[in-house]
Motif scaffolding. Sequence first.
Motif, PDB file in Angstrom:
ATOM      1  N   THR A  15       0.847  -1.193   0.000  1.00  0.00           N
ATOM      2  CA  THR A  15       0.000   0.000   0.000  1.00  0.00           C
ATOM      3  C   THR A  15       0.876   1.234   0.000  1.00  0.00           C
ATOM      4  OG1 THR A  15      -1.719  -1.159   1.245  1.00  0.00           O
ATOM      5  CG2 THR A  15      -1.827   1.241   1.199  1.00  0.00           C
ATOM      6  N   LEU A  16       0.811   2.007  -1.068  1.00  0.00           N
ATOM      7  CA  LEU A  16       1.540   3.274  -1.174  1.00  0.00           C
ATOM      8  C   LEU A  16       0.641   4.381  -0.613  1.00  0.00           C
ATOM      9  CD1 LEU A  16       2.869   2.748  -4.795  1.00  0.00           C
ATOM     10  CD2 LEU A  16       4.324   2.911  -2.790  1.00  0.00           C
ATOM     11  N   ILE A  17       1.064   4.992   0.483  1.00  0.00           N
ATOM     12  CA  ILE A  17       0.183   5.972   1.128  1.00  0.00           C
ATOM     13  C   ILE A  17       0.371   7.380   0.591  1.00  0.00           C
ATOM     14  CG2 ILE A  17       0.068   4.604   3.228  1.00  0.00           C
ATOM     15  CD1 ILE A  17       1.934   6.635   4.533  1.00  0.00           C
ATOM     16  N   GLY A  18       1.374   7.595  -0.262  1.00  0.00           N
ATOM     17  CA  GLY A  18       1.585   8.935  -0.823  1.00  0.00           C
ATOM     18  C   GLY A  18       2.581   9.723  -0.007  1.00  0.00           C
ATOM     19  N   ILE A  25      -4.015  17.249   1.692  1.00  0.00           N
ATOM     20  CA  ILE A  25      -3.848  18.177   0.565  1.00  0.00           C
ATOM     21  C   ILE A  25      -3.211  17.497  -0.652  1.00  0.00           C
ATOM     22  CG2 ILE A  25      -3.734  20.223   2.023  1.00  0.00           C
ATOM     23  CD1 ILE A  25      -0.680  20.188   1.630  1.00  0.00           C
ATOM     24  N   GLN A  26      -3.139  16.150  -0.620  1.00  0.00           N
ATOM     25  CA  GLN A  26      -2.527  15.437  -1.749  1.00  0.00           C
ATOM     26  C   GLN A  26      -3.276  15.686  -3.049  1.00  0.00           C
ATOM     27  OE1 GLN A  26      -0.203  11.572   0.117  1.00  0.00           O
ATOM     28  NE2 GLN A  26      -2.280  11.308  -0.605  1.00  0.00           N
ATOM     29  N   PHE A  27      -4.603  15.851  -2.966  1.00  0.00           N
ATOM     30  CA  PHE A  27      -5.379  16.133  -4.179  1.00  0.00           C
ATOM     31  C   PHE A  27      -4.842  17.378  -4.865  1.00  0.00           C
ATOM     32  CE2 PHE A  27      -8.739  18.262  -6.495  1.00  0.00           C
ATOM     33  CZ  PHE A  27      -9.315  17.231  -7.229  1.00  0.00           C
ATOM     34  N   TRP A  28      -4.549  18.427  -4.099  1.00  0.00           N
ATOM     35  CA  TRP A  28      -4.075  19.690  -4.670  1.00  0.00           C
ATOM     36  C   TRP A  28      -2.613  19.595  -5.101  1.00  0.00           C
ATOM     37  CZ3 TRP A  28      -8.163  22.284  -5.734  1.00  0.00           C
ATOM     38  CH2 TRP A  28      -9.290  22.186  -4.909  1.00  0.00           C
ATOM     39  N   ILE A  29      -1.819  18.812  -4.390  1.00  0.00           N
ATOM     40  CA  ILE A  29      -0.423  18.605  -4.797  1.00  0.00           C
ATOM     41  C   ILE A  29      -0.378  17.916  -6.164  1.00  0.00           C
ATOM     42  CG2 ILE A  29       1.726  17.382  -4.241  1.00  0.00           C
ATOM     43  CD1 ILE A  29       1.045  17.760  -1.292  1.00  0.00           C
ATOM     44  N   GLY A  30      -1.354  17.055  -6.421  1.00  0.00           N
ATOM     45  CA  GLY A  30      -1.380  16.344  -7.695  1.00  0.00           C
ATOM     46  C   GLY A  30      -1.579  17.246  -8.900  1.00  0.00           C
ATOM     47  N   ILE A  31      -2.184  18.406  -8.710  1.00  0.00           N
ATOM     48  CA  ILE A  31      -2.456  19.307  -9.839  1.00  0.00           C
ATOM     49  C   ILE A  31      -1.163  19.855 -10.451  1.00  0.00           C
ATOM     50  CG2 ILE A  31      -3.552  21.483 -10.531  1.00  0.00           C
ATOM     51  CD1 ILE A  31      -5.769  20.854  -8.502  1.00  0.00           C
ATOM     52  N   PRO A  32      -0.248  20.477  -9.657  1.00  0.00           N
ATOM     53  CA  PRO A  32       1.012  20.922 -10.284  1.00  0.00           C
ATOM     54  C   PRO A  32       1.863  19.765 -10.783  1.00  0.00           C
ATOM     55  CG  PRO A  32       1.076  21.245  -7.903  1.00  0.00           C
ATOM     56  CD  PRO A  32      -0.337  20.908  -8.261  1.00  0.00           C
ATOM     57  N   PHE A  33       1.822  18.615 -10.098  1.00  0.00           N
ATOM     58  CA  PHE A  33       2.575  17.453 -10.566  1.00  0.00           C
ATOM     59  C   PHE A  33       2.052  16.989 -11.925  1.00  0.00           C
ATOM     60  CE2 PHE A  33       4.497  15.502  -6.448  1.00  0.00           C
ATOM     61  CZ  PHE A  33       5.189  16.677  -6.240  1.00  0.00           C
ATOM     62  N   CYS A  34       0.725  16.986 -12.085  1.00  0.00           N
ATOM     63  CA  CYS A  34       0.134  16.597 -13.365  1.00  0.00           C
ATOM     64  C   CYS A  34       0.516  17.594 -14.458  1.00  0.00           C
ATOM     65  CB  CYS A  34      -1.381  16.506 -13.223  1.00  0.00           C
ATOM     66  SG  CYS A  34      -2.228  16.003 -14.734  1.00  0.00           S
ATOM     67  N   LYS A  82       0.619   6.329 -11.529  1.00  0.00           N
ATOM     68  CA  LYS A  82       0.310   5.693 -10.247  1.00  0.00           C
ATOM     69  C   LYS A  82       0.215   6.725  -9.134  1.00  0.00           C
ATOM     70  CE  LYS A  82      -0.436   2.452  -7.284  1.00  0.00           C
ATOM     71  NZ  LYS A  82      -1.750   1.777  -7.252  1.00  0.00           N
ATOM     72  N   MET A  83       1.100   7.716  -9.151  1.00  0.00           N
ATOM     73  CA  MET A  83       1.077   8.751  -8.124  1.00  0.00           C
ATOM     74  C   MET A  83      -0.240   9.525  -8.157  1.00  0.00           C
ATOM     75  SD  MET A  83       3.699  11.961  -7.589  1.00  0.00           S
ATOM     76  CE  MET A  83       5.122  10.943  -7.897  1.00  0.00           C
ATOM     77  N   LEU A  84      -0.694   9.890  -9.339  1.00  0.00           N
ATOM     78  CA  LEU A  84      -1.961  10.607  -9.452  1.00  0.00           C
ATOM     79  C   LEU A  84      -3.132   9.716  -9.063  1.00  0.00           C
ATOM     80  CD1 LEU A  84      -1.381  12.605 -12.767  1.00  0.00           C
ATOM     81  CD2 LEU A  84      -1.156  13.410 -10.413  1.00  0.00           C
ATOM     82  N   GLY A  85      -3.014   8.410  -9.311  1.00  0.00           N
ATOM     83  CA  GLY A  85      -4.034   7.479  -8.860  1.00  0.00           C
ATOM     84  C   GLY A  85      -4.145   7.473  -7.339  1.00  0.00           C
ATOM     85  N   ILE A  86      -2.996   7.588  -6.657  1.00  0.00           N
ATOM     86  CA  ILE A  86      -2.993   7.661  -5.191  1.00  0.00           C
ATOM     87  C   ILE A  86      -3.607   8.975  -4.721  1.00  0.00           C
ATOM     88  CG2 ILE A  86      -1.513   7.741  -3.142  1.00  0.00           C
ATOM     89  CD1 ILE A  86       0.516   6.031  -4.754  1.00  0.00           C
ATOM     90  N   PHE A  87      -3.180  10.083  -5.331  1.00  0.00           N
ATOM     91  CA  PHE A  87      -3.611  11.414  -4.888  1.00  0.00           C
ATOM     92  C   PHE A  87      -5.095  11.664  -5.158  1.00  0.00           C
ATOM     93  CE2 PHE A  87       0.871  13.450  -5.441  1.00  0.00           C
ATOM     94  CZ  PHE A  87       1.318  12.706  -4.364  1.00  0.00           C
ATOM     95  N   TRP A  88      -5.575  11.251  -6.317  1.00  0.00           N
ATOM     96  CA  TRP A  88      -6.907  11.652  -6.766  1.00  0.00           C
ATOM     97  C   TRP A  88      -7.979  10.569  -6.599  1.00  0.00           C
ATOM     98  CZ3 TRP A  88      -5.272  14.296 -12.027  1.00  0.00           C
ATOM     99  CH2 TRP A  88      -4.620  15.508 -11.720  1.00  0.00           C
ATOM    100  N   PHE A  89      -7.581   9.298  -6.722  1.00  0.00           N
ATOM    101  CA  PHE A  89      -8.588   8.231  -6.731  1.00  0.00           C
ATOM    102  C   PHE A  89      -8.375   7.200  -5.623  1.00  0.00           C
ATOM    103  CE2 PHE A  89      -7.786   9.658 -11.142  1.00  0.00           C
ATOM    104  CZ  PHE A  89      -9.014  10.278 -11.381  1.00  0.00           C
ATOM    105  N   SER A 178       5.583   4.148   2.907  1.00  0.00           N
ATOM    106  CA  SER A 178       5.411   5.596   3.128  1.00  0.00           C
ATOM    107  C   SER A 178       6.094   6.375   2.011  1.00  0.00           C
ATOM    108  CB  SER A 178       5.979   5.991   4.499  1.00  0.00           C
ATOM    109  OG  SER A 178       5.298   5.333   5.527  1.00  0.00           O
ATOM    110  N   HIS A 179       5.519   6.264   0.826  1.00  0.00           N
ATOM    111  CA  HIS A 179       6.100   6.942  -0.338  1.00  0.00           C
ATOM    112  C   HIS A 179       5.049   7.021  -1.426  1.00  0.00           C
ATOM    113  CE1 HIS A 179       9.380   8.578  -2.686  1.00  0.00           C
ATOM    114  NE2 HIS A 179      10.240   8.283  -1.731  1.00  0.00           N
ATOM    115  N   THR A 180       5.363   7.809  -2.470  1.00  0.00           N
ATOM    116  CA  THR A 180       4.446   7.935  -3.598  1.00  0.00           C
ATOM    117  C   THR A 180       4.768   6.947  -4.712  1.00  0.00           C
ATOM    118  OG1 THR A 180       5.889   9.646  -4.510  1.00  0.00           O
ATOM    119  CG2 THR A 180       4.034  10.384  -3.162  1.00  0.00           C
ATOM    120  N   TYR A 181       5.953   6.330  -4.661  1.00  0.00           N
ATOM    121  CA  TYR A 181       6.329   5.315  -5.640  1.00  0.00           C
ATOM    122  C   TYR A 181       7.234   4.313  -4.950  1.00  0.00           C
ATOM    123  CZ  TYR A 181      10.676   8.053  -6.031  1.00  0.00           C
ATOM    124  OH  TYR A 181      11.841   8.725  -5.760  1.00  0.00           O
ATOM    125  N   CYS A 182       7.583   3.253  -5.659  1.00  0.00           N
ATOM    126  CA  CYS A 182       8.366   2.165  -5.063  1.00  0.00           C
ATOM    127  C   CYS A 182       9.855   2.506  -5.114  1.00  0.00           C
ATOM    128  CB  CYS A 182       8.069   0.858  -5.776  1.00  0.00           C
ATOM    129  SG  CYS A 182       6.360   0.312  -5.559  1.00  0.00           S
TER     130      CYS A 182
END
Length: 316
Positions: A15-18, A25-34, A82-89, A178-182
């Motif tokens: 389980t990647l918790i982001g 605020i991960q949803f909003w962090i995902g916007i500039p990353f996207c 995958k990171m955006l999948g964690i942040f947004w969905f 405890s990360h956004t990717y492996c």
Amino acid sequence: MFKLNGTIFVPQLLTLIGIPGLESIQFWIGIPFCAMYIIAIFGNSLLLVIIKTERRLQEPMYLFLAMLGATDIALSTCILPKMLGIFWFHLQEIYFEACLLQMWLIHTLQCIESGILLAMALDRFVAICDPLRHATIFTHQLLTQIGVAVTLRAAVLAAPCLILIKCRLKFYRTSVVSHTYCEHMAIVKLAAEDIHINKAYGLFVAFSILGFDIILITLSYIRIFITVFNLPQKEARLKAFNTCIAHICVFLEFYLLGFFSFFTHRFGLHIPSYIHILLSNLYLLVPPLLNPIVYGIKTKQIRDQASKIFYSKDAS
């Protein structure tokens, strides 16, 4: 998945918790990353199209740049979806084997990028310090051999990280990453067993590849600067120096971000974990974003071809 005395025997799912501490605020962090990802994909794809379609750009410097662009596209694509999948969905689960594959791809592509940057530095070294032999040394055959060698070096040296985790680490304290990717150390720290060999090999790969490449790049540019400053004509000095500015910017952004992220992750014990993770993400996202912009601004041939593409579209 089997549990024994509070440990997990080779979890099927991780389980990647982001970003720990910033979940709200991960949803909003995902916007500039996207946005960074979209710009990086567009910029590097445009770079590849320009280099492929323009015959005048079929030179070693631009072909290495095409390799760099392809690597940047692959590297950012390894982590962003995958990171955006964690942040947004809230798609946090990932199969253990898929996680190891992602880890191997990320570290392999990082090593490939470092090798390409070294090849670009050596190309500029020969072009400026021994220009009469440049065309005979950097042939298309040599470029192919360099591409294969850089890829094999990265893949072979990164593979033992995957093998050591798969074969030596059987029991895990938790399946929560405890990360956004492996990332290599993020997975290794889950283990309930001795992890010193895994940590030591990770450090060996980082310093043997990045350290070796940085030393050779630095020596190449010291020799280039000595040659440039000894040129008799001022215009020749300026022209030679201008061809290297874009390369120097790309080298600095890649290695400075990399080492800053590396040292804060391993020695910044009092720095919050979300800072470490954000730096790791920026290290993988910023170079693919900036590389096509830097070369587009500083390289006239690429800038002119990009202008023709957009101008012709506007005219039609």
